[in-house]
Design a protein around this motif. Structure first.
Motif, PDB file in Angstrom:
ATOM      1  N   ALA A  50       0.828  -1.205   0.000  1.00  0.00           N
ATOM      2  CA  ALA A  50       0.000   0.000   0.000  1.00  0.00           C
ATOM      3  C   ALA A  50       0.864   1.258   0.000  1.00  0.00           C
ATOM      4  CB  ALA A  50      -0.931  -0.013   1.211  1.00  0.00           C
ATOM      5  N   THR A  51       1.958   1.240   0.743  1.00  0.00           N
ATOM      6  CA  THR A  51       2.858   2.398   0.776  1.00  0.00           C
ATOM      7  C   THR A  51       3.498   2.626  -0.595  1.00  0.00           C
ATOM      8  OG1 THR A  51       3.316   1.969   3.109  1.00  0.00           O
ATOM      9  CG2 THR A  51       4.868   3.377   1.931  1.00  0.00           C
ATOM     10  N   ARG A  52       3.911   1.548  -1.250  1.00  0.00           N
ATOM     11  CA  ARG A  52       4.529   1.688  -2.563  1.00  0.00           C
ATOM     12  C   ARG A  52       3.514   2.216  -3.593  1.00  0.00           C
ATOM     13  NH1 ARG A  52       8.048  -3.707  -3.708  1.00  0.00           N
ATOM     14  NH2 ARG A  52       8.743  -2.406  -5.470  1.00  0.00           N
ATOM     15  N   VAL A  53       2.279   1.732  -3.500  1.00  0.00           N
ATOM     16  CA  VAL A  53       1.249   2.220  -4.429  1.00  0.00           C
ATOM     17  C   VAL A  53       0.978   3.708  -4.194  1.00  0.00           C
ATOM     18  CG1 VAL A  53      -1.185   2.040  -5.073  1.00  0.00           C
ATOM     19  CG2 VAL A  53       0.186  -0.036  -4.745  1.00  0.00           C
ATOM     20  N   ALA A  54       0.881   4.099  -2.922  1.00  0.00           N
ATOM     21  CA  ALA A  54       0.614   5.503  -2.600  1.00  0.00           C
ATOM     22  C   ALA A  54       1.760   6.385  -3.063  1.00  0.00           C
ATOM     23  CB  ALA A  54       0.369   5.642  -1.091  1.00  0.00           C
TER      24      ALA A  54
END
Length: 470
Positions: A56-60
């Protein structure tokens, strides 16, 4: 089927305390097996959480970087941000989501929350796929959560920052990113902490609780056994839990009723015996007035048998009814004195061996017991051999004769009151059928055993085993 049942019955504990403990432990295992889904659910969420947060952090971060780039440079930026295990691409049409599964339901809220938190602005987020897989890229089941070396989570997430923009499709695989969830450690944690540790604790507590609960029952069982040896033993202490107190009171009441019944029966028979002796005495006087000596002798013999029957019956009923304090008994001297007294009439009694003085009991009762057995041997064989011996936990008196013996099917029955064998050991030979019964009662009251056996060379062997005093 029967073999299976017999096999299981052998595994079933013999003692009540162990049966209760086994039932409780088995119940714990069953309950633990039924509730183990809680551990598996917790473990699965643990294996999903770290990969979900990382992805999720990488997508954000990728969505935020692309939002800052001009529209014409975004495709180049997408290629630059795509790396093995994390791929990005724009699409105008949202791909259909995969079939819903438990992992997707578990991470949807967390993925959306972490993306919005790191993105810092509103966004439309669609979770298309989230699935935990083992090292062979197969859906991870319960065993894989403990055995897989590198479990990973496969994601497909679509995000767009505005309705007029294309969807950013992110696809990737994330593992636990260095978190120490080793296979052996996981299995050890599950088996040791979840099962073994709890079972050991519960088993120990169960054994302690069962032992405490069974103590009054064991005490009552010991009292019941002692009651068979001494009907006048002290009553049980009435203490402990309510149910134990009630059982002790019932046991004491039963003992009191038994003692009362025995005493009442003894008093009744004593009264009957007294009342019978008076007419027997009168008949003896009238016997002397009969005209012929043969008739007188016949009447004297019949009256003598009546008196013998009355005396033997009362003697049998008194056995065990009178409470006497036990003392150390010198069996060697007791048998020697008895043999000397019985030899006065010319009987041959040979005594061998030594049993010592390691027996506690009533000397009068033990003398009566041995006397009955020796007299029984003299009556049917004319002589007797008495062998004395001592073991580590018992003293033994063995009386041998060379008489006619007893049929094998009658060996147990001759110990019953008034039972006589009609062949060689009949009433004409003497006795009323109570001598061996009285002897067996006395031995039983002393906690011993009396056994009858026919000798291979002919005759009867009567063995008395008495417990030795510690």
């Amino acid at each position: 089927m029967n073999r299976s049942v017999r096999g299981l019955s052998r595994l079933w504990p013999d003692s009540l305390s162990m049966r209760i403990a086994a039932i409780l432990v088995a119940g714990l295992l069953l309950a633990q097996a039924l509730t183990s889904t809680i551990w598996f659910e917790s473990r699965r969420r643990q294996m999903l959480e770290i990969p979900t947060r990382v992805f999720a952090t990488r997508v954000a971060d990728a969505a935020r970087i692309l939002s800052l780039r001009p529209a014409g440079a975004r495709d180049e930026a997408v290629e630059a941000l795509s790396v093995p295990g994390f791929r990005l691409r724009f699409t105008a049409k949202l791909p259909p989501p995969e079939r819903s599964n438990a992992d997707l339901d578990r991470v949807t809220a967390l993925l959306s929350e972490v993306i919005r938190l790191h993105l810092g602005r509103p966004a439309e987020i669609v979770i298309l796929c989230a699935e935990l897989q083992d090292e062979w890229s197969r859906p991870a089941g319960s065993w894989a959560m403990m055995s897989a070396r590198d479990p990973v989570v496969v994601f497909r997430v679509a995000i767009r920052l505005a309705p007029d923009q294309p969807w950013l499709l992110a696809m990737g695989r994330e593992d636990e990113n260095g978190a120490d969830f080793g296979r052996l450690g996981t299995i050890a944690d599950y088996v040791l902490r979840i099962y073994l540790l709890r079972i050991v604790i519960v088993a120990v507590l169960t054994l302690i609780a069962v032992r405490l609960a069974m103590t009054p029952l064991k005490r009552m069982a010991g009292a019941a056994e002692a009651l068979g040896r001494d009907i006048n033993r002290p009553p049980l202490d009435v203490d402990g839990p309510r149910e134990v107190r009630a059982a002790a009171e019932a046991f004491n009441a039963m003992q009191a009723r038994i003692v009362s019944d025995i005493e009442e029966k003894t008093r009744f028979l004593a009264a009957v015996s007294h009342d019978l002796r008076s007419p027997i005495t009168r008949l003896r006087l009238r016997t002397e007035m009969l005209p012929t000596e043969a008739l007188k002798e016949n009447f004297r013999r019949n009256l003598g048998e009546m008196e013998e029957l009355i005396d033997a019956t009362l003697d049998f009923l008194r056995t065990g009814a009178e409470r006497r304090d036990g003392v150390l008994v010198d069996l060697d001297r007791l048998v020697a004195d008895l043999a000397g007294d019985l030899s006065i009439s010319g009987s041959v009694i040979r005594v061998k061996g030594s049993a010592g003085d390691a027996v506690t009991g009533c000397p009068q009762d033990l003398r009566r017991c041995v006397q009955n057995i020796i007299e029984n041997a003299l009556r049917y064989a004319g002589q007797a051999d008495v062998l004395l011996s001592a073991g580590s936990d018992h003293a033994r008196i063995c009386v041998l004769d060379d008489g006619p013996g007893i049929p094998d099917d009658q060996l147990e029955r001759v110990l019953e009151p008034f039972h006589r064998i009609e062949a060689s050991r009949n009433s004409a030979s003497g006795g009323v059928g109570l001598g061996l019964s009285i002897a067996a009662n006395i031995v039983g009251a002393h906690g011993g055993h009396l056994r009858l056996a026919n000798r291979s060379t002919g005759g009867l062997e009567v063995t008395i085993d008495l417990p030795a005093t510690a």
